[in-house]
Design an enzyme around this catalytic site. Structure first.
Site, mmCIF file in Angstrom:
data_model
loop_
_atom_site.group_PDB
_atom_site.id
_atom_site.type_symbol
_atom_site.label_atom_id
_atom_site.label_comp_id
_atom_site.label_asym_id
_atom_site.label_seq_id
_atom_site.Cartn_x
_atom_site.Cartn_y
_atom_site.Cartn_z
ATOM 1 N N PHE A 1 22.613 -53.764 15.617
ATOM 2 C CA PHE A 1 24.318 -54.093 16.292
ATOM 3 C C PHE A 1 24.587 -52.417 17.083
ATOM 4 O O PHE A 1 24.323 -51.761 16.817
ATOM 5 C CB PHE A 1 25.008 -52.961 14.601
ATOM 6 C CG PHE A 1 26.205 -53.264 14.555
ATOM 7 C CD1 PHE A 1 27.432 -53.892 13.969
ATOM 8 C CD2 PHE A 1 27.130 -51.612 14.836
ATOM 9 C CE1 PHE A 1 28.970 -53.510 14.230
ATOM 10 C CE2 PHE A 1 28.329 -51.531 15.631
ATOM 11 C CZ PHE A 1 29.212 -52.072 14.358
ATOM 12 N N LEU B 1 27.401 -50.935 19.636
ATOM 13 C CA LEU B 1 28.450 -50.987 19.238
ATOM 14 C C LEU B 1 29.165 -48.869 20.922
ATOM 15 O O LEU B 1 29.303 -49.651 21.273
ATOM 16 C CB LEU B 1 29.287 -50.161 18.213
ATOM 17 C CG LEU B 1 30.822 -50.101 17.984
ATOM 18 C CD1 LEU B 1 31.379 -50.908 18.668
ATOM 19 C CD2 LEU B 1 31.133 -49.323 16.773
ATOM 20 N N THR C 1 19.824 -48.454 16.382
ATOM 21 C CA THR C 1 18.592 -48.496 15.652
ATOM 22 C C THR C 1 18.421 -49.652 15.414
ATOM 23 O O THR C 1 18.531 -50.822 15.453
ATOM 24 C CB THR C 1 18.982 -48.080 14.387
ATOM 25 O OG1 THR C 1 19.731 -47.208 14.872
ATOM 26 C CG2 THR C 1 18.053 -48.662 13.920
ATOM 27 N N ARG D 1 28.243 -47.564 6.332
ATOM 28 C CA ARG D 1 29.227 -46.422 5.500
ATOM 29 C C ARG D 1 28.573 -45.442 3.874
ATOM 30 O O ARG D 1 28.582 -44.717 3.713
ATOM 31 C CB ARG D 1 30.939 -45.230 5.851
ATOM 32 C CG ARG D 1 30.471 -45.515 7.456
ATOM 33 C CD ARG D 1 32.025 -45.395 8.506
ATOM 34 N NE ARG D 1 32.120 -45.521 9.859
ATOM 35 C CZ ARG D 1 33.554 -44.869 10.175
ATOM 36 N NH1 ARG D 1 33.757 -45.716 9.327
ATOM 37 N NH2 ARG D 1 33.168 -45.003 11.387
ATOM 38 N N ARG E 1 5.373 -20.861 -6.974
ATOM 39 C CA ARG E 1 5.169 -19.737 -5.717
ATOM 40 C C ARG E 1 5.743 -18.443 -6.653
ATOM 41 O O ARG E 1 6.472 -17.711 -7.280
ATOM 42 C CB ARG E 1 6.396 -20.121 -4.683
ATOM 43 C CG ARG E 1 6.320 -18.840 -3.926
ATOM 44 C CD ARG E 1 4.472 -18.968 -3.323
ATOM 45 N NE ARG E 1 4.691 -17.775 -2.456
ATOM 46 C CZ ARG E 1 3.767 -17.487 -1.421
ATOM 47 N NH1 ARG E 1 2.460 -17.808 -1.636
ATOM 48 N NH2 ARG E 1 4.183 -16.556 0.026
ATOM 49 N N GLU F 1 27.349 -43.595 12.460
ATOM 50 C CA GLU F 1 27.709 -43.940 11.501
ATOM 51 C C GLU F 1 30.227 -43.453 11.058
ATOM 52 O O GLU F 1 30.569 -43.093 10.498
ATOM 53 C CB GLU F 1 28.019 -43.945 10.389
ATOM 54 C CG GLU F 1 26.685 -45.403 9.819
ATOM 55 C CD GLU F 1 27.183 -46.668 9.992
ATOM 56 O OE1 GLU F 1 28.332 -46.972 9.683
ATOM 57 O OE2 GLU F 1 26.384 -47.095 10.158
#
Ligand code: TGC
Ligand code: FAD
Length: 396
Positions: free
Chosen positions: A133, A135, A170, A255, A280, A375
């Protein structure tokens, strides 16, 4: 002596249907079995586990919310839960599925014609066609309306010629098709309008170089889309939308999924911090027995629970078709900030081990810095909500 302990006091299991519970369990088992092994190595090497794509398809993760075209038709809550499990492993893995589903398949599903849907969606649901995508541009990030990529109609056939540069994309280095948003002049108007195009790999003048040097999202491929007079057939124009609301409509879908995903990243960090601090020992006592440690665990646990309930609540509203973009902004803003804070707190609780790859927390923390920005940045969502609450736009 410790009393019987439980990791979660806020759950949504009892609110889910049997199908949703099954989807959740199947997604979790798949991710633990197939995604987790080798992930740390991919992160270190900066590579994406491409072999998982077909498996995501078999699980119904690609185009999960859509009906027909080989898609699973999951409801928004079931879809959210799959995102949660993917991102419990790694935000970059969830990113792959988010982009394929919400940013590449959705525009074809929602704005394409039937020929376009039949042509691309079944292959995308099977993982045979990967999409991206485009943009964002070098000079148009938070303000995508200022994009410079343009398309002009050329020749008798009415094909388009696209030029421009998209950045931070991406999946672009491995994408078979790119959804590209570009400005074009229509019907003699001198005001350009944003339109969506499907630009296919192999088009002359198209290149998708990888961006190197990321210290976040390293198990996800990020690249550019460079368009040098790329000829795109008019059949590849998405006919169903004009203007910025086209790409923003896709972002609203993505989103929503992200807002569930980050809960998974936060759960992973919290669970690791909880078990680590129970085991721990310092000053002759488990560090989980110190009040300051418990304060951190309680804070993380309660914030995760609240995020989960908000995601579930908005998921049911989405199921009824009533979720507004501003409600999605609230969900993205709050849940990502919660996950980032949880990862930071968890990191501190493991002391030096918190920065080691094998514990996974630093990887989540580093990934979540990206999720805070992409986003729509945290600030952009603040302003979108502020505008809805006051009626005043503070963007410019
Ligand atoms: P504005 O005047 O507010 O809106 C223009 C038109 O769009 C409509 N609209 C929306 N529609 C659907 N969903 C939304 N969230 C919408 N927000 C606005 C609006 O109704 C209007 O429609 P119309 O019919 O009146 O024309 O536009 P603006 O120029 O003021 O900008 C608003 C702003 C700043 C909120 C918006 O531009 C924005 O969201 N900026 C952030 C950009 C962004 O999020 N980029 C993301 C790039 S993709 C990405 O990051 C993918 S990472 C994926 C991964 O790896 O997982
Ligand atoms: P800028 O917009 O320059 O913002 C810089 C800072 O200024 C931010 O803190 C911002 O909140 C602040 N700021 C900006 N405007 C205002 C304002 N009006 N008021 C107050 N503060 C403001 N994009 C795609 O199109 N497709 C993808 O697939 C994609 N994937 C991505 C993957 C990764 C790993 C990353 C890091 C980014 C990706 N992006 C993608 C781009 C992403 O959406 C942008 O980075 C994001 O929208 C922010 O734009 P920018 O980086 O240009 O920052």
């Amino acid at each position: 002596m410790p009393v019987a302990a439980t990791p979660y006091l806020i759950t949504i299991d009892h609110l889910l249907s049997d199908d949703e519970r099954l989807t959740w369990r199947a997604a979790r088992e798949f991710c633990e079995r197939n995604v987790a092994p080798g992930l740390e190595q991919h992160y270190e090497n900066g590579t994406f586990p491409r072999e998982l794509v077909k498996q995501f398809a078999e699980m119904g993760f690609l185009g999960a919310p859509y009906e027909g075209y080989g898609c699973a038709g999951m409801n928004p809550v079931a879809y959210g839960l799959t995102n949660l499990e993917l991102e419990r492993q790694d935000s970059g893995i969830r990113s792959f599925c988010s982009v394929q589903t919400s940013l590449a398949m959705y525009p074809i599903y929602a704005y394409g014609d039937e020929t376009q849907r039949q042509r691309w969606l079944p292959g995308m649901a099977k993982g045979e066609i990967v999409g991206c995508f485009g943009l964002t541009e070098p000079n148009a990030g938070s303000d995508p309306g200022s994009m410079r990529t343009h398309a002009r109609q050329d020749g008798k056939g009415g094909d388009y010629v696209l030029s421009g540069q998209k950045l931070w994309i991406t999946n672009s280095p491995m994408a078979d098709l790119c959804i590209v948003w570009a400005k074009t002049l229509e019907h003699g108007s001198d005001t350009p309008v944003i339109r969506g195009f499907v630009v296919e790999r192999g088009s002359k003048g198209l290149s998708t170089p990888t961006m190197h040097g990321k210290l976040s999202m390293r198990a996800s491929l990020t690249g550019e889309i460079v368009l040098d007079e790329v000829r795109v057939p008019k059949e590849n124009l998405l006919p169903g939308v004009h203007g910025l609301k086209g790409p923003l409509g896709c972002l609203t879908q993505a989103r929503y999924g992200i807002s569930w995903g980050v809960i998974g990243a936060a759960m992973s960090c919290y669970e690791r911090a909880r078990s680590y601090t129970i085991d721990r020992v310092q000053f002759d006592r488990p560090i989980a027995s110190f009040q300051l440690t418990q304060q951190k665990l309680v804070g993380m646990h309660n914030e995760i629970g609240k995020s989960l309930l908000l995601a579930y609540h908005f998921g049911r509203i989405k199921q009824n078709g009533k979720l507004s973009p501003e409600q999605v902004s609230i969900l993205k803003r709050e849940n990502v900030a919660m996950a980032l804070q949880t990862a930071r707190t968890a990191r501190s609780m493991l002391g030096g081990n918190g920065i080691m790859g094998e514990f996974g927390i630093m990887r989540h923390l580093s990934n979540l810095e990206t999720v805070y920005t992409y986003e729509g940045t945290h600030e952009v969502h603040t302003l979108a909500i502020g505008r809805a609450l006051t009626g005043f736009s503070a963007f410019a």
